[in-house]
Design a protein around this motif. Structure first.
Motif, PDB file in Angstrom:
ATOM      1  N   PRO A  27       0.796  -1.240   0.000  1.00  0.00           N
ATOM      2  CA  PRO A  27       0.000   0.000   0.000  1.00  0.00           C
ATOM      3  C   PRO A  27       0.824   1.282   0.000  1.00  0.00           C
ATOM      4  N   ASP A  28       2.047   1.225   0.528  1.00  0.00           N
ATOM      5  CA  ASP A  28       2.888   2.422   0.590  1.00  0.00           C
ATOM      6  C   ASP A  28       3.680   2.655  -0.688  1.00  0.00           C
ATOM      7  N   ALA A  29       3.604   1.731  -1.617  1.00  0.00           N
ATOM      8  CA  ALA A  29       4.497   1.732  -2.775  1.00  0.00           C
ATOM      9  C   ALA A  29       4.209   2.833  -3.779  1.00  0.00           C
ATOM     10  N   LYS A  30       5.284   3.282  -4.380  1.00  0.00           N
ATOM     11  CA  LYS A  30       5.208   4.084  -5.594  1.00  0.00           C
ATOM     12  C   LYS A  30       5.366   3.079  -6.724  1.00  0.00           C
ATOM     13  N   VAL A  31       4.388   3.005  -7.614  1.00  0.00           N
ATOM     14  CA  VAL A  31       4.381   1.994  -8.665  1.00  0.00           C
ATOM     15  C   VAL A  31       4.223   2.667 -10.019  1.00  0.00           C
ATOM     16  N   ILE A  32       5.105   2.314 -10.937  1.00  0.00           N
ATOM     17  CA  ILE A  32       4.989   2.776 -12.322  1.00  0.00           C
ATOM     18  C   ILE A  32       5.062   1.539 -13.210  1.00  0.00           C
ATOM     19  N   VAL A  33       4.013   1.307 -13.985  1.00  0.00           N
ATOM     20  CA  VAL A  33       3.970   0.177 -14.907  1.00  0.00           C
ATOM     21  C   VAL A  33       3.976   0.730 -16.326  1.00  0.00           C
ATOM     22  N   THR A  34       4.869   0.197 -17.148  1.00  0.00           N
ATOM     23  CA  THR A  34       5.041   0.667 -18.517  1.00  0.00           C
ATOM     24  C   THR A  34       4.907  -0.500 -19.490  1.00  0.00           C
ATOM     25  N   ASP A  35       4.131  -0.297 -20.550  1.00  0.00           N
ATOM     26  CA  ASP A  35       4.033  -1.292 -21.625  1.00  0.00           C
ATOM     27  C   ASP A  35       5.260  -1.121 -22.503  1.00  0.00           C
ATOM     28  N   LEU A  36       6.206  -2.039 -22.409  1.00  0.00           N
ATOM     29  CA  LEU A  36       7.504  -1.885 -23.072  1.00  0.00           C
ATOM     30  C   LEU A  36       7.454  -2.062 -24.585  1.00  0.00           C
ATOM     31  N   ALA A  37       6.571  -2.918 -25.059  1.00  0.00           N
ATOM     32  CA  ALA A  37       6.546  -3.227 -26.493  1.00  0.00           C
ATOM     33  C   ALA A  37       5.297  -2.702 -27.189  1.00  0.00           C
ATOM     34  N   GLY A  38       4.380  -2.122 -26.420  1.00  0.00           N
ATOM     35  CA  GLY A  38       3.143  -1.623 -27.007  1.00  0.00           C
ATOM     36  C   GLY A  38       2.190  -2.730 -27.405  1.00  0.00           C
ATOM     37  N   ASP A  39       2.458  -3.947 -26.877  1.00  0.00           N
ATOM     38  CA  ASP A  39       1.628  -5.082 -27.261  1.00  0.00           C
ATOM     39  C   ASP A  39       0.739  -5.596 -26.127  1.00  0.00           C
ATOM     40  N   GLY A  40       0.773  -4.940 -24.965  1.00  0.00           N
ATOM     41  CA  GLY A  40      -0.035  -5.375 -23.837  1.00  0.00           C
ATOM     42  C   GLY A  40       0.426  -6.703 -23.265  1.00  0.00           C
ATOM     43  N   ASP A  41       1.654  -7.107 -23.576  1.00  0.00           N
ATOM     44  CA  ASP A  41       2.142  -8.409 -23.155  1.00  0.00           C
ATOM     45  C   ASP A  41       3.527  -8.355 -22.509  1.00  0.00           C
ATOM     46  N   HIS A  42       4.245  -7.250 -22.701  1.00  0.00           N
ATOM     47  CA  HIS A  42       5.597  -7.094 -22.159  1.00  0.00           C
ATOM     48  C   HIS A  42       5.658  -5.781 -21.377  1.00  0.00           C
ATOM     49  N   TYR A  43       5.775  -5.901 -20.064  1.00  0.00           N
ATOM     50  CA  TYR A  43       5.717  -4.726 -19.200  1.00  0.00           C
ATOM     51  C   TYR A  43       7.003  -4.538 -18.414  1.00  0.00           C
ATOM     52  N   GLY A  44       7.195  -3.328 -17.982  1.00  0.00           N
ATOM     53  CA  GLY A  44       8.220  -2.987 -17.019  1.00  0.00           C
ATOM     54  C   GLY A  44       7.520  -2.393 -15.814  1.00  0.00           C
ATOM     55  N   ALA A  45       8.039  -2.648 -14.627  1.00  0.00           N
ATOM     56  CA  ALA A  45       7.443  -2.069 -13.427  1.00  0.00           C
ATOM     57  C   ALA A  45       8.547  -1.589 -12.499  1.00  0.00           C
ATOM     58  N   ARG A  46       8.372  -0.392 -11.990  1.00  0.00           N
ATOM     59  CA  ARG A  46       9.258   0.140 -10.946  1.00  0.00           C
ATOM     60  C   ARG A  46       8.417   0.221  -9.686  1.00  0.00           C
ATOM     61  N   VAL A  47       8.884  -0.453  -8.651  1.00  0.00           N
ATOM     62  CA  VAL A  47       8.154  -0.512  -7.392  1.00  0.00           C
ATOM     63  C   VAL A  47       9.096  -0.074  -6.275  1.00  0.00           C
ATOM     64  N   VAL A  48       8.709   0.971  -5.565  1.00  0.00           N
ATOM     65  CA  VAL A  48       9.508   1.492  -4.452  1.00  0.00           C
ATOM     66  C   VAL A  48       8.653   1.367  -3.195  1.00  0.00           C
ATOM     67  N   SER A  49       9.133   0.548  -2.243  1.00  0.00           N
ATOM     68  CA  SER A  49       8.354   0.305  -1.028  1.00  0.00           C
ATOM     69  C   SER A  49       9.274   0.075   0.156  1.00  0.00           C
ATOM     70  N   GLN A  50       8.848   0.525   1.303  1.00  0.00           N
ATOM     71  CA  GLN A  50       9.583   0.284   2.542  1.00  0.00           C
ATOM     72  C   GLN A  50       9.597  -1.205   2.872  1.00  0.00           C
ATOM     73  N   ALA A  51       8.653  -1.967   2.348  1.00  0.00           N
ATOM     74  CA  ALA A  51       8.590  -3.415   2.595  1.00  0.00           C
ATOM     75  C   ALA A  51       9.839  -4.132   2.088  1.00  0.00           C
ATOM     76  N   PHE A  52      10.582  -3.516   1.198  1.00  0.00           N
ATOM     77  CA  PHE A  52      11.782  -4.125   0.633  1.00  0.00           C
ATOM     78  C   PHE A  52      13.029  -3.913   1.496  1.00  0.00           C
ATOM     79  N   ALA A  53      12.921  -3.115   2.539  1.00  0.00           N
ATOM     80  CA  ALA A  53      14.082  -2.815   3.393  1.00  0.00           C
ATOM     81  C   ALA A  53      14.664  -4.106   3.966  1.00  0.00           C
ATOM     82  N   GLY A  54      15.981  -4.241   3.827  1.00  0.00           N
ATOM     83  CA  GLY A  54      16.673  -5.399   4.376  1.00  0.00           C
ATOM     84  C   GLY A  54      16.555  -6.659   3.545  1.00  0.00           C
ATOM     85  N   LYS A  55      15.885  -6.595   2.414  1.00  0.00           N
ATOM     86  CA  LYS A  55      15.705  -7.750   1.531  1.00  0.00           C
ATOM     87  C   LYS A  55      16.680  -7.662   0.363  1.00  0.00           C
TER      88      LYS A  55
END
Length: 77
Positions: free
Chosen positions: A17-45
């Motif tokens: 819920p705290d995440a900053k999420v950006i999802v991008t369609d990399l190929a314009g085909d609705g089948d290949h995506y990129g995602a950037r996820v920034v969350s405190q839940a990842f700390a120490g992982k």
């Protein structure tokens, strides 16, 4: 059937819920995506653990409805 970017974003936001999420369609085909996820839940992982957490958030859609996802994860600075 492929997943839409808003559906991917919603699943990730439900898990991080705290995440900053950006999802991008990399190929314009609705089948290949990129995602950037920034969350405190990842700390120490490790990067592998962070990616596993995101894949788990996708509830089994990875490899099925979602063919390819290039992930970039980070902890808020």
């Amino acid at each position: 059937m492929a997943m839409a970017a808003p559906d991917i974003e919603q699943l990730i936001r439900e898990a991080f819920p705290d995440a900053k999420v950006i999802v991008t369609d990399l190929a314009g085909d609705g089948d290949h995506y990129g995602a950037r996820v920034v969350s405190q839940a990842f700390a120490g992982k490790s990067r592998v653990q962070q990616h596993q957490m995101v894949y788990a958030a996708l509830k089994g859609n990875m490899g099925e409805a979602l063919h390819a996802l290039a992930l970039e994860t980070d902890v808020p600075k």
